[in-house]
Design an enzyme around this catalytic site. Structure first.
Site: not given
Ligand SMILES: NC(=O)c1ccc[n+]([C@@H]2O[C@H](COP(=O)([O-])OP(=O)(O)OC[C@H]3O[C@@H](n4cnc5c(N)ncnc54)[C@H](O)[C@@H]3O)[C@@H](O)[C@H]2O)c1
Length: 291
Positions: A132, A158
């Site tokens: 991120s 984070y």
């Molecule tokens: N959405 C954003 O704006 C954004 C920005 C920067 C980085 N990210 C990164 O993108 C990645 C995906 O996030 P997203 O935005 O799709 O969110 P999301 O919440 O839709 O997806 C996260 C997924 O991680 C899984 N997860 C969480 N804890 C877990 C655990 N203990 N064991 C197994 N699975 C687990 C959840 O079930 C979910 O499917 C993350 O690593 C997040 O840090 C997202």
């Protein structure tokens, strides 16, 4: 240095256009929602066999459950997209091994998964760490990574977990000689933001005063957010590129000093090889069977 033909508005389908991934097996963690779902769908549409895991398959905060999963794995693996994650838990929460929950889930769980699956990785395998832009905000505090002596801050926790993801790409590249890269997807409305207050969402420009989600120009769709993940997992455009961090414009980022308020680049602490080595040792120690 390579420059990709993609931009912040490119989708995962744009990146995979014309590629036939038939015969490639890709593991995507957190594949049931948000970016993981978009990543999995795009890879499948291009012909790949995608194993999209959810919390029901294993808990990233529980190394024992990851061991069970990796021990049961059979067959070759061409890419791992370490995508699952959690963000900004309001209260200090600890995994069973005592690690702060964001570092345990976003970093240590993926470390256990990747090292547990090493023997199945093909010679040309790709390892992708979904980090991120938050990595710019805080490095890993090696003196107190688990917030035992300093006050807990949801965003610092984070940020250091996302710094750790970039460092893992650097370490894998150096230690195993594999193709391992990290990325920032940009900002996308997903369940990741579920712990944020309305005030925080409004300050981010992601919610209006009535509580409706809004999509400012600097937000992406999940299909756009997944573009860098599929590029790093499967595109020949980055053959030979390893240990790098791709920014939300789907380009290799330049190294910057790091610090809050920055929006571009990769912090020096996220790509420092000495930090990568130190983090590797920390993870190995944490996963020792005696603990
Ligand atoms: N959405 C954003 O704006 C954004 C920005 C920067 C980085 N990210 C990164 O993108 C990645 C995906 O996030 P997203 O935005 O799709 O969110 P999301 O919440 O839709 O997806 C996260 C997924 O991680 C899984 N997860 C969480 N804890 C877990 C655990 N203990 N064991 C197994 N699975 C687990 C959840 O079930 C979910 O499917 C993350 O690593 C997040 O840090 C997202």
């Amino acid at each position: 240095m390579i420059v990709t033909p993609f931009t912040a508005r490119s989708t995962a389908a744009d990146v995979l256009d014309g590629l036939d991934l038939t015969g490639r097996r890709v593991l995507v963690t957190g594949g049931g929602s948000g970016l993981g779902l978009a990543t999995s769908q795009a890879l499948r549409d291009a012909g790949a066999e995608v194993i999209a895991t959810s919390r029901a398959d294993f808990d990233l905060a529980d190394p024992a459950s990851i061991n069970t999963f990796t021990n049961a794995w059979t067959g070759p693996l061409h890419a791992i997209v370490a995508n699952a994650g959690i963000m900004a838990l309001p209260e200090l929460t600890r995994a069973r091994n005592g690690w702060e929950m964001q570092l345990a889930t976003n970093f240590l769980g993926h470390f256990a998964l990747i090292t547990g699956l090493r023997e199945h990785l093909t010679a040309d395998a790709r390892i992708v760490l979904v980090s991120s832009g938050a990595q710019l905000n805080a490095g890993l505090d090696f003196d107190d990574p688990q917030f035992e002596r300093r006050a807990y801050d949801p965003w610092v926790a984070y940020a250091q977990s996302k710094t750790a993801d970039v460092l893992l790409a650097v370490a894998l590249s150096r230690k195993w000689g594999v193709t391992a890269n990290a990325l920032a997807p940009g900002r996308i409305h997903t369940s990741l933001q579920r712990h944020l207050s309305d005030a925080t969402m409004q300050a981010m420009g992601a919610m209006d005063q009535t509580g409706e989600l809004i999509h400012p120009d600097n937000f992406k769709t999940p299909e756009q957010g997944a573009a860098a993940s599929v590029l790093l997992a499967a595109s020949p455009l980055i053959d030979g590129v390893t240990g790098r961090y791709f920014d939300e414009d789907v380009q290799i980022a330049g190294v910057v000093p790091g610090g809050t308020g920055l929006h571009a680049g990769v912090a020096h602490w996220s790509v420092d090889p000495a930090n990568a080595d130190r983090l590797w040792d920390l993870a190995i120690e944490a996963l020792r069977p005696s603990r």
